[in-house]
Every structure is written in C-alpha cells, then in structure tokens.
Motif scaffolding. Structure first.
Motif, short mmCIF file in Angstrom:
data_model
loop_
_atom_site.label_atom_id
_atom_site.label_comp_id
_atom_site.label_asym_id
_atom_site.label_seq_id
_atom_site.Cartn_x
_atom_site.Cartn_y
_atom_site.Cartn_z
N LEU A 83 -16.02 -25.14 34.90
CA LEU A 83 -14.57 -25.09 34.96
C LEU A 83 -13.96 -24.08 34.00
O LEU A 83 -12.80 -23.73 34.11
N ASP A 142 -5.99 -25.24 40.45
CA ASP A 142 -5.28 -26.47 40.77
C ASP A 142 -3.81 -26.19 41.04
O ASP A 142 -3.25 -25.18 40.62
N LYS A 158 -6.34 -34.91 38.86
CA LYS A 158 -6.87 -34.11 37.76
C LYS A 158 -7.29 -34.99 36.59
O LYS A 158 -8.35 -34.76 35.98
N ASP A 203 -8.99 -21.86 37.20
CA ASP A 203 -7.91 -22.83 37.39
C ASP A 203 -7.27 -22.57 38.73
O ASP A 203 -6.41 -21.71 38.87
N THR A 217 -10.98 -31.28 40.22
CA THR A 217 -10.41 -29.95 40.08
C THR A 217 -10.17 -29.40 41.49
O THR A 217 -10.41 -30.08 42.49
#
Length: 225
Positions: A218, A224, A185, A222, A190
């Motif tokens: 982005l 991740d 990251k 999210d 991502t």
C-alpha cells in the motif's frame, strides 16, 4: 459487543413471507442484482460468500452465472433461510445456506475469494457495521474483494427528500451520510470505489467494491475514494 434486537427482513416478522415480491417490485431487484452479479463476476472454483443472503435470490443468481463456483449464503434469520433453502431445492441449485450473524461469521480466516452483501448493511447499528466489515476483511485472502449494494448518498431530488426522514435512524444514517467507504477503509480495505448507483422509491442504492491488500503493497499508492 453490546446486544441489539435482531431486525428481520423488512423489519417485522409478519412481512417475511412478502419479502421477495416487495423487493422485486420496489427495488428494481432483477436489474440491480444482475448488475451486482456482473460486478462480482464469479469464476470457476471460487468460493463466494453472500452475507445477509435473505431468501437466497442473489446467491442463486451467482451460482447460475458460474455453476462451478462454490456459493455460500449466511443470514441470522432461520425463517428466511428456510425460504432460501426451499428456493434452491426447487431450482436444483447447489447453494449452501448457513445460520450466522454478520458481525461474528462462523468461518475460518481467508476462507472465501469474494464476499458480497445486498441490502443488509443498512439494518445494522454503527458498531455492528464496523464489526461486519472487519469480519469480511478477515475472511478474505490478500487480493480478495468485497462487493456491497446498499443505500447510499442521495443522488436525486426524490432520494434527498426521503433522506430527510430516514437519516434520523441510526441504522440508515451511516449509509445516506456517506460513511460506508470510510468504514471499509477502517476495516482494512483499500481501492474502495463506488461503482454504480440506482434510483429506487426508497432512495439511492449504491454499489461499492473494495480489495484486501497486504500492508506492504500500500505504500505510495492511494486509489481510494
């Protein structure tokens, strides 16, 4: 960047010639590299880079999976590249092998569609891990993906016992303490995911996949880990 002693395959030079049989029998090589090739899923005319390619096994497997993809392997060890070139020549596999360090790769920006690395990251001190992941990010276009197979957070009792010893080594501690996703990251990737793991006699082998996205895409997302 500070200079660090180069660590050859299996850590010492005299073991280089034994690299293939040792990895084959101790790391479930055929199984985990086949799974990694499936994850990469090379497509026709894609240009794919294998960073820390070693003796070329993974690069050749990628070429065999998709003969019309362009596969390039890079490694900092000229001796192990000699073995890779011999292996490719013997099997008549059109794979390019270049000499270069992972934290200063000799390629132009956005010159590969996908990047893969197998059992290389754990050899690097923390500063070189960070620089290597940034180099991977630089070489990919928007939408490009990186695939890493390396030691990860212990998932079994045996792996946890092994980690009590190896976590004191800087090169490996980042891996077993779970820092690789965060480093990805920080490098700009991502959609960082741990996709799979294997149990080996040396510990847990984890797979990660991450994507290079435009910063404008982005916002509000999210995914991740």
């Amino acid at each position: 960047m500070e200079q660090q002693p180069y660590i050859p395959a299996l850590s010492v030079r005299w073991l280089t010639s034994l690299y293939d049989p040792l990895i084959r029998w101790t790391m479930r090589e055929a199984e985990f590299k086949s799974a990694l090739v499936q994850q990469v899923n090379p497509q026709p005319r894609q240009r794919i880079l294998d960073v820390g390619c070693g003796t070329g096994t993974l690069a050749i497997m990628l070429k065999m999976f998709c003969p019309t993809a362009e596969i390039v392997g890079v490694d900092g060890d000229e001796e192990i590249l000699r073995l890779a070139r011999q292996k490719a020549l013997k099997g008549n596999h059109a794979v390019t092998f270049d000499l270069g360090m992972s934290f200063s790769l000799p390629y132009s920006d956005e010159s590969f569609h996908q990047i893969v690395s197998s059992l290389m990251i754990h050899h690097l001190p923390t500063t070189h891990k960070v620089a290597t992941l940034k180099e991977m990010h630089r070489l990919l276009p928007i939408g490009g993906t990186v695939h890493i197979a390396d030691f990860g957070t212990p998932q079994t009792r045996g792996a946890r016992l092994i980690s009590l010893v190896v976590r004191h080594l800087e090169e490996v501690s980042d891996n077993i303490e779970g820092r690789i996703p965060e480093m990805l990251k920080e490098a700009g990737f991502t959609e960082v995911r741990e996709t799979l793991w294997f149990s080996t006699i040396f510990g847990t082998l984890a797979f990660w996949k991450a994507t290079k996205r435009s910063p404008t895409t982005l916002k509000g997302t999210d995914h991740d880990i």
